[in-house]
Design a protein around this motif. Structure first.
Motif, PDB file in Angstrom:
ATOM      1  N   VAL A   1       0.859  -1.181   0.000  1.00  0.00           N
ATOM      2  CA  VAL A   1       0.000   0.000   0.000  1.00  0.00           C
ATOM      3  C   VAL A   1       0.896   1.232   0.000  1.00  0.00           C
ATOM      4  O   VAL A   1       1.753   1.392   0.870  1.00  0.00           O
ATOM      5  N   LYS A   2       0.727   2.092  -0.998  1.00  0.00           N
ATOM      6  CA  LYS A   2       1.455   3.365  -1.049  1.00  0.00           C
ATOM      7  C   LYS A   2       0.496   4.449  -0.605  1.00  0.00           C
ATOM      8  O   LYS A   2      -0.631   4.529  -1.077  1.00  0.00           O
TER       9      LYS A   2
ATOM     10  N   ASP B   1      -0.044  -6.917  10.741  1.00  0.00           N
ATOM     11  CA  ASP B   1       1.376  -7.206  10.496  1.00  0.00           C
ATOM     12  C   ASP B   1       1.962  -6.186   9.521  1.00  0.00           C
ATOM     13  O   ASP B   1       2.494  -6.526   8.464  1.00  0.00           O
ATOM     14  N   VAL B   2       1.886  -4.918   9.895  1.00  0.00           N
ATOM     15  CA  VAL B   2       2.273  -3.811   9.023  1.00  0.00           C
ATOM     16  C   VAL B   2       3.766  -3.530   9.160  1.00  0.00           C
ATOM     17  O   VAL B   2       4.278  -3.417  10.269  1.00  0.00           O
TER      18      VAL B   2
ATOM     19  N   LEU C   1       3.584   0.802   2.855  1.00  0.00           N
ATOM     20  CA  LEU C   1       3.226  -0.248   3.796  1.00  0.00           C
ATOM     21  C   LEU C   1       3.285  -1.607   3.111  1.00  0.00           C
ATOM     22  O   LEU C   1       2.767  -1.776   2.014  1.00  0.00           O
ATOM     23  N   GLN C   2       3.943  -2.555   3.741  1.00  0.00           N
ATOM     24  CA  GLN C   2       3.878  -3.970   3.356  1.00  0.00           C
ATOM     25  C   GLN C   2       3.019  -4.610   4.427  1.00  0.00           C
ATOM     26  O   GLN C   2       3.400  -4.609   5.604  1.00  0.00           O
ATOM     27  N   VAL C   3       1.852  -5.112   4.075  1.00  0.00           N
ATOM     28  CA  VAL C   3       0.879  -5.497   5.093  1.00  0.00           C
ATOM     29  C   VAL C   3       0.154  -6.783   4.724  1.00  0.00           C
ATOM     30  O   VAL C   3       0.200  -7.249   3.586  1.00  0.00           O
TER      31      VAL C   3
END
Length: 112
Positions: free
Chosen positions: A31-32, A66-67, A39-41
């Motif tokens: 998510v940008k 788990d962000v 974010l890598q989530v």
């Protein structure tokens, strides 16, 4: 039997952009956000089961789990006037993202 196959194909098809998110529940996504926030989530599927039955809505408000948050800043070296990129990362157990700040959502790469 045929109805089950047709129903499964309907569940796994992408007809709208939000279908990509629906198919990515409980998987890692990228998510940008505005202000150079990345974010890598894992898109959480158990929370926010209102009308949509998922962890997001049509405004891209999302419950994320788990962000790994990454903030990138650019500093200017005063002597050389070079741009210095610095990234800061930290982990967050669960995060609510307001959809107005979302720039891009990328589902996991699917091969097949």
């Amino acid at each position: 039997m045929t109805d089950d196959v047709d129903q499964q194909q309907t569940i796994n098809t992408v007809e709208e952009p939000l279908d990509l998110i629906r198919l990515s529940l409980d998987e890692q996504i990228y998510v940008k956000m505005r202000n150079d926030l990345e974010l890598q989530v894992r898109l959480h599927a158990a929370l926010n089961r209102c009308a949509t039955g998922a962890a997001h809505d049509q405004h891209l408000n999302m419950v994320l789990e788990d962000v790994e948050e990454t903030v990138t800043t650019i500093e200017i070296d005063e002597e050389t006037y070079e741009e210095i990129y610095k990234s800061t990362k930290w982990n967050i157990l669960m995060l609510f993202v307001w959809g107005d700040g979302v720039v891009l959502v990328a589902p996991p790469l699917r091969v097949g």
